[in-house]
Motif scaffolding. Structure first.
Motif, mmCIF file in Angstrom:
data_model
loop_
_atom_site.group_PDB
_atom_site.id
_atom_site.type_symbol
_atom_site.label_atom_id
_atom_site.label_comp_id
_atom_site.label_asym_id
_atom_site.label_seq_id
_atom_site.Cartn_x
_atom_site.Cartn_y
_atom_site.Cartn_z
ATOM 1 N N SER A 287 0.797 -1.219 0.000
ATOM 2 C CA SER A 287 0.000 0.000 0.000
ATOM 3 C C SER A 287 0.832 1.272 0.000
ATOM 4 O O SER A 287 0.316 2.348 -0.297
ATOM 5 N N ASN A 288 2.127 1.178 0.315
ATOM 6 C CA ASN A 288 2.964 2.385 0.345
ATOM 7 C C ASN A 288 3.969 2.426 -0.800
ATOM 8 O O ASN A 288 4.973 3.131 -0.727
ATOM 9 N N TYR A 289 3.702 1.686 -1.878
ATOM 10 C CA TYR A 289 4.722 1.586 -2.920
ATOM 11 C C TYR A 289 4.920 2.896 -3.688
ATOM 12 O O TYR A 289 5.921 3.077 -4.373
ATOM 13 N N ARG A 290 4.020 3.850 -3.554
ATOM 14 C CA ARG A 290 4.186 5.141 -4.225
ATOM 15 C C ARG A 290 4.865 6.185 -3.331
ATOM 16 O O ARG A 290 4.975 7.343 -3.705
ATOM 17 N N THR B 28 10.492 2.710 -2.645
ATOM 18 C CA THR B 28 9.297 1.864 -2.555
ATOM 19 C C THR B 28 8.777 1.518 -3.941
ATOM 20 O O THR B 28 8.235 0.430 -4.147
ATOM 21 N N ARG B 29 8.943 2.426 -4.900
ATOM 22 C CA ARG B 29 8.507 2.117 -6.266
ATOM 23 C C ARG B 29 9.364 1.002 -6.872
ATOM 24 O O ARG B 29 8.844 0.116 -7.558
ATOM 25 N N VAL B 30 10.652 1.055 -6.617
ATOM 26 C CA VAL B 30 11.539 -0.008 -7.105
ATOM 27 C C VAL B 30 11.157 -1.345 -6.474
ATOM 28 O O VAL B 30 11.046 -2.376 -7.155
ATOM 29 N N GLN B 31 10.938 -1.337 -5.172
ATOM 30 C CA GLN B 31 10.554 -2.573 -4.495
ATOM 31 C C GLN B 31 9.214 -3.086 -5.000
ATOM 32 O O GLN B 31 9.028 -4.298 -5.194
ATOM 33 N N GLY B 32 8.259 -2.175 -5.199
ATOM 34 C CA GLY B 32 6.953 -2.580 -5.702
ATOM 35 C C GLY B 32 7.063 -3.257 -7.055
ATOM 36 O O GLY B 32 6.412 -4.283 -7.312
ATOM 37 N N GLY C 42 0.279 -4.976 2.355
ATOM 38 C CA GLY C 42 1.184 -4.725 3.466
ATOM 39 C C GLY C 42 2.078 -3.549 3.143
ATOM 40 O O GLY C 42 1.693 -2.667 2.365
ATOM 41 N N LEU C 43 3.259 -3.523 3.715
ATOM 42 C CA LEU C 43 4.185 -2.407 3.523
ATOM 43 C C LEU C 43 5.540 -2.914 3.058
ATOM 44 O O LEU C 43 5.943 -4.023 3.363
ATOM 45 N N VAL C 44 6.241 -2.053 2.317
ATOM 46 C CA VAL C 44 7.655 -2.275 2.012
ATOM 47 C C VAL C 44 8.463 -1.217 2.760
ATOM 48 O O VAL C 44 7.948 -0.139 3.083
ATOM 49 N N PRO C 45 9.731 -1.504 3.062
ATOM 50 C CA PRO C 45 10.563 -0.503 3.741
ATOM 51 C C PRO C 45 10.681 0.769 2.903
ATOM 52 O O PRO C 45 10.866 0.700 1.689
ATOM 53 N N ASP C 46 10.582 1.919 3.555
ATOM 54 C CA ASP C 46 10.671 3.187 2.815
ATOM 55 C C ASP C 46 12.002 3.893 3.030
ATOM 56 O O ASP C 46 12.176 5.037 2.620
#
Length: 434
Positions: free
Chosen positions: A188-191, A196-200, A273-277
């Motif tokens: 949900s936080n990929y933007r 976070t965009r790379v991880q998404g 969920g979340l990715v590290p920012d």
């Protein structure tokens, strides 16, 4: 001069071995890409899940939802409230917060637990005297407190859709040899920022291209530690959760497959969920995963090759278990190449064919693995995609050089590290109010 020549020759041998490893990883991804091309061309998928059972509420099994926590603050209470919103008969829904915290998290979690219990929910706030076995130890300890036949796992920052269990559990029950079910995860936080965009982008490729394709091909694929279900019978048949690896989820999957079980991958509904920012947080997460995969390889690769599996299945399983070798190979190749160029008086020409080959391979794999998921999931414009995908190779090289020493230590010494949690960004996790 002779010593320089000898050193350069040694480094070129090391470079060649590292490049071979990179090519092997690249080929494993190319096979997944080819399978998708064949499916698109024929209009037929290689494998589909067994149709889900149609069950009345009276026929639904008891489900235990386990949520591991360590120093998460208010997000732990939010996770409990979110789990209580799952659409499942209240008398058959059992929720555990497996709390190994050493800060104020426990007080906040206990307050939320009491609030939910007052509303009739079966919620347990479980504390241990130590962190023995880390996440695996907490999960195993929690299972001793409840005998539900289905266990759902959600990391502290994951918020399953209300109807997730209603959809996923019937799929698992329909296949009697399915030991686990992994749902696709969203972020949900990929933007939030470029990281976070790379991880998404990379994680979309992991789920849509890697996980889903491995499942359809009938190969070993990961349980990602969250957003999934396990049959208690499969966990017990595999020997239970074990804390001797930082990738306890992969460890259990391999042991379950060796015991005769298999997994199901479900594209929808996704579990967000979340990715590290932050870069340092992402590095901690990647290092934990890389070391964990190496530990699983040291522990179980021999069992895979001594099993009665077909040769193709053994090779595909080994490709998954050894996938984190990419980081070590990339770091070794980068450093060896730089040293060779220096020893040749900064003459890069002899290495240009190899560099060009690797760049072409990287471009093919990166574009083929990420573009289709980006389009399928409608993540944004082509321009946004291009500006993100160009960041993937340099980020992978950075992560390789950063994590290679720790990975190498684990390869040769089997080092046992502490489980380093990935810090969560509470404002992006989402909350549920009661």
């Amino acid at each position: 001069m002779i010593l320089i020549e000898i050193l350069r020759s040694i480094l070129e041998v090391i470079l060649g071995i590292a490049v071979f490893g990179l090519v092997a990883v690249g080929v494993s991804f190319l096979i997944l890409i080819v399978i998708n091309i064949i499916e698109l061309a024929t209009g037929k998928r290689w494998r589909e899940p067994v149709p889900p059972l149609k069950l009345s509420d009276a026929e639904l099994p008891h489900v235990l939802v386990q949520i591991p926590a360590f120093n998460e603050g208010k997000i732990a209470a939010d996770a409990l409230f979110a789990a209580a919103t799952l659409d499942w008969p209240q008398d058959k829904l059992h929720i555990q917060l497996l709390d190994d915290s050493t800060d104020e998290t426990s007080e906040l979690a206990e307050a939320a637990t009491q609030q939910l219990r007052a509303q009739g929910f079966d919620v347990l706030h479980i504390r241990r005297d130590d962190r023995d076995g880390f996440k695996a130890g907490a999960l195993a300890h929690g299972m001793t407190k409840n005998d539900a036949p289905i266990v759902a796992l959600l990391d502290i920052d994951f918020r399953a859709p209300r109807g997730w269990l209603r959809i996923a559990v019937p799929y698992l029950l329909a296949d009697p040899k399915a030991g686990f079910l992994q749902s696709r995860c969203e972020f949900s936080n990929y933007r939030t920022n470029w990281l976070t965009r790379v991880q998404g982008l990379m994680l979309d490729a992991h789920y849509v291209m890697e996980q889903a394709t491995r499942y359809r091909a009938g190969w070993l694929f990961q349980f990602n530690g969250t957003g999934g279900l396990w049959r208690r019978a499969a966990i017990e048949a595999a020997g239970g959760w074990m804390g001797d690896s930082l990738s306890e989820d992969l460890d259990l999957v391999v042991r379950a497959e060796l015991a005769g079980w298999h997994g199901i991958f479900l594209m929808d509904p996704a579990v967000p969920g979340l990715v590290p920012d932050r870069l340092d947080h992402w590095r901690v997460q990647q290092r934990r995963w890389s070391n964990g995969f190496v530990q699983v390889a040291r522990k179980l690769l021999g069992d895979v090759w001594s099993s009665d599996w077909t040769l193709g299945r053994k090779i595909s399983a080994s490709a998954l278990i050894l996938i984190q070798a990419f980081y070590l190979c990339a770091a070794t190749a980068t450093l060896a190449l730089l040293a060779c160029v220096v020893l040749r008086g900064f003459n890069i020409v002899p290495y240009l064919p190899m560099i060009e080959f690797l760049l072409i391979l990287i471009a093919i794999v990166a574009l083929s693995m990420t573009l289709l998921p980006y389009l399928i999931l409608r993540r944004g414009s082509v321009w946004q995609y291009l500006t993100t995908v160009v960041s993937v190779p340099p980020m992978m090289i950075y992560m390789s050089v950063s994590n290679a020493p720790s990975i190498l230590k684990t390869v040769f010494r089997g080092s046992r590290e502490s489980f380093m949690r990935t810090p969560k960004s509470h404002q992006n996790a989402g909350t549920q109010e009661f």
